[in-house]
Scaffold this motif. Structure first.
Motif, PDB file in Angstrom:
ATOM      1  N   UNK A 163       9.457  22.280  42.350  1.00 19.30           N
ATOM      2  CA  UNK A 163       9.998  21.552  43.496  1.00 19.30           C
ATOM      3  C   UNK A 163      10.886  22.506  44.307  1.00 19.30           C
ATOM      4  N   UNK A 164      11.380  22.025  45.430  1.00 24.24           N
ATOM      5  CA  UNK A 164      12.218  22.847  46.293  1.00 24.24           C
ATOM      6  C   UNK A 164      13.441  23.349  45.535  1.00 24.24           C
ATOM      7  N   UNK A 165      13.698  24.630  45.637  1.00 27.23           N
ATOM      8  CA  UNK A 165      14.887  25.221  45.024  1.00 27.23           C
ATOM      9  C   UNK A 165      15.356  26.387  45.875  1.00 27.23           C
ATOM     10  N   UNK A 166      16.648  26.663  45.829  1.00 21.49           N
ATOM     11  CA  UNK A 166      17.232  27.710  46.662  1.00 21.49           C
ATOM     12  C   UNK A 166      17.212  29.046  45.938  1.00 21.49           C
ATOM     13  N   UNK A 167      16.940  30.103  46.698  1.00 25.77           N
ATOM     14  CA  UNK A 167      17.023  31.471  46.202  1.00 25.77           C
ATOM     15  C   UNK A 167      17.895  32.272  47.152  1.00 25.77           C
ATOM     16  N   UNK A 168      18.683  33.207  46.594  1.00 16.84           N
ATOM     17  CA  UNK A 168      19.631  33.994  47.376  1.00 16.84           C
ATOM     18  C   UNK A 168      19.493  35.482  47.074  1.00 16.84           C
ATOM     19  N   UNK A 169      19.773  36.289  48.078  1.00 21.51           N
ATOM     20  CA  UNK A 169      19.933  37.736  47.923  1.00 21.51           C
ATOM     21  C   UNK A 169      21.190  38.134  48.682  1.00 21.51           C
ATOM     22  N   UNK A 170      22.026  38.948  48.049  1.00 19.34           N
ATOM     23  CA  UNK A 170      23.271  39.404  48.676  1.00 19.34           C
ATOM     24  C   UNK A 170      23.303  40.927  48.654  1.00 19.34           C
ATOM     25  N   UNK A 171      23.483  41.540  49.831  1.00 21.64           N
ATOM     26  CA  UNK A 171      23.551  42.995  49.947  1.00 21.64           C
ATOM     27  C   UNK A 171      24.633  43.395  50.948  1.00 21.64           C
ATOM     28  N   UNK A 172      25.122  44.625  50.784  1.00 18.65           N
ATOM     29  CA  UNK A 172      26.042  45.215  51.759  1.00 18.65           C
ATOM     30  C   UNK A 172      25.235  45.970  52.810  1.00 18.65           C
ATOM     31  N   UNK A 173      25.590  45.785  54.064  1.00 18.80           N
ATOM     32  CA  UNK A 173      24.917  46.480  55.157  1.00 18.80           C
ATOM     33  C   UNK A 173      25.695  47.760  55.458  1.00 18.80           C
ATOM     34  N   UNK A 174      25.107  48.926  55.230  1.00 22.42           N
ATOM     35  CA  UNK A 174      25.823  50.184  55.497  1.00 22.42           C
ATOM     36  C   UNK A 174      26.129  50.360  56.980  1.00 22.42           C
ATOM     37  N   UNK A 175      27.110  51.208  57.257  1.00 27.47           N
ATOM     38  CA  UNK A 175      27.472  51.472  58.643  1.00 27.47           C
ATOM     39  C   UNK A 175      26.363  52.133  59.428  1.00 27.47           C
ATOM     40  N   UNK A 176      25.438  52.803  58.718  1.00 26.07           N
ATOM     41  CA  UNK A 176      24.307  53.463  59.388  1.00 26.07           C
ATOM     42  C   UNK A 176      23.079  52.568  59.446  1.00 26.07           C
TER      43      UNK A 176
END
Length: 235
Positions: free
Chosen positions: A169-182
């Protein structure tokens, strides 16, 4: 007629069944281990390809129109169909889907790319609701941050314990990353590997605080080489 005459065939059949069960168990275990190894290999290969892949749009779009702003990519997008679904969705009136054709191989993705300008130096979270039907391998999300020369700076996907398989059934998935200055561009997408169907809805990209940990596997890497003469013992 003696008891042995009656029970002999029954006992014999039972013994044969027990022997067959005991001798087949190692083969069953071996098959399970083989399938698990193949699944892990597929996940590793998908991760490798996605992290190196230029993620160029494909001409393959299936029989249905793609959602505005999204494109098709993948290792074998021709093995899949893509589009919007007005019958199954998490909220609103539509969702996007990927459907494997018979004998589908490798993977395919519905993706989007946008400039990283508004997110440089920040931590972001990609979230989406996913639903699956008869997914034989896995489905999930991916997030990639490239520099101006299309070199991968940060990458993660949910091919680990965040992946989805089977019918869910519907379920949430997440990804968390830091965005570099470049960072120059951010690529997001949902993915299907192998047979089955995955729906995606309610995608969001938002800035989060440092209290939210990144999801990419961050190994502790030593600052200098160690034990180069192999005389330092074992771990």
């Amino acid at each position: 007629m003696s008891i042995l005459t009656i029970t002999g065939p029954i006992v014999g059949a039972a013994i044969v069944a027990i022997i067959t069960y005991l001798t087949s168990r190692p083969r069953m275990r071996a098959e399970v281990l083989k399938l698990e190894a193949e699944s892990e290999y597929t996940r590793a290969e998908t991760t490798k390809i996605l992290s190196e892949f230029q993620a160029r749009p494909s001409d393959v779009a299936g029989d249905n129109a793609l959602p505005r702003g999204w494109y098709v990519t993948g290792a074998r997008p021709e093995d899949y169909e893509f589009g919007i679904d007005t019958q199954i969705f998490h909220s609103g009136r539509t969702s996007a889907f990927i459907q494997a054709r018979p004998g589908a191989q490798e993977f395919a993705s519905v993706a989007q790319v946008f400039k990283a300008d508004a997110y440089r130096g920040k931590r972001i979270r990609l979230s989406a609701m996913l639903k699956t039907r008869d997914v034989a391998n896995w489905a999930g999300l991916w997030l990639r941050i490239d520099d101006a020369l299309h070199n991968v700076m940060e990458f993660d996907n949910t091919s680990d314990n965040r992946s989805i398989s089977g019918t869910q059934v519907w379920s949430q998935r997440d990804i968390v990353l830091d965005v570099p200055g470049e960072g120059a561009t951010i690529r997001i997408g949902f993915i299907l590997t192998g047979l089955g169907r995955v729906w995606c809805d309610d995608v969001s990209v938002e800035e989060v605080g440092p209290e939210i940990p990144v999801t990419r596997n961050t190994e502790d890497v030593r600052a200098h080489p160690e034990n180069l003469d192999f005389e330092g013992g074992t771990n």
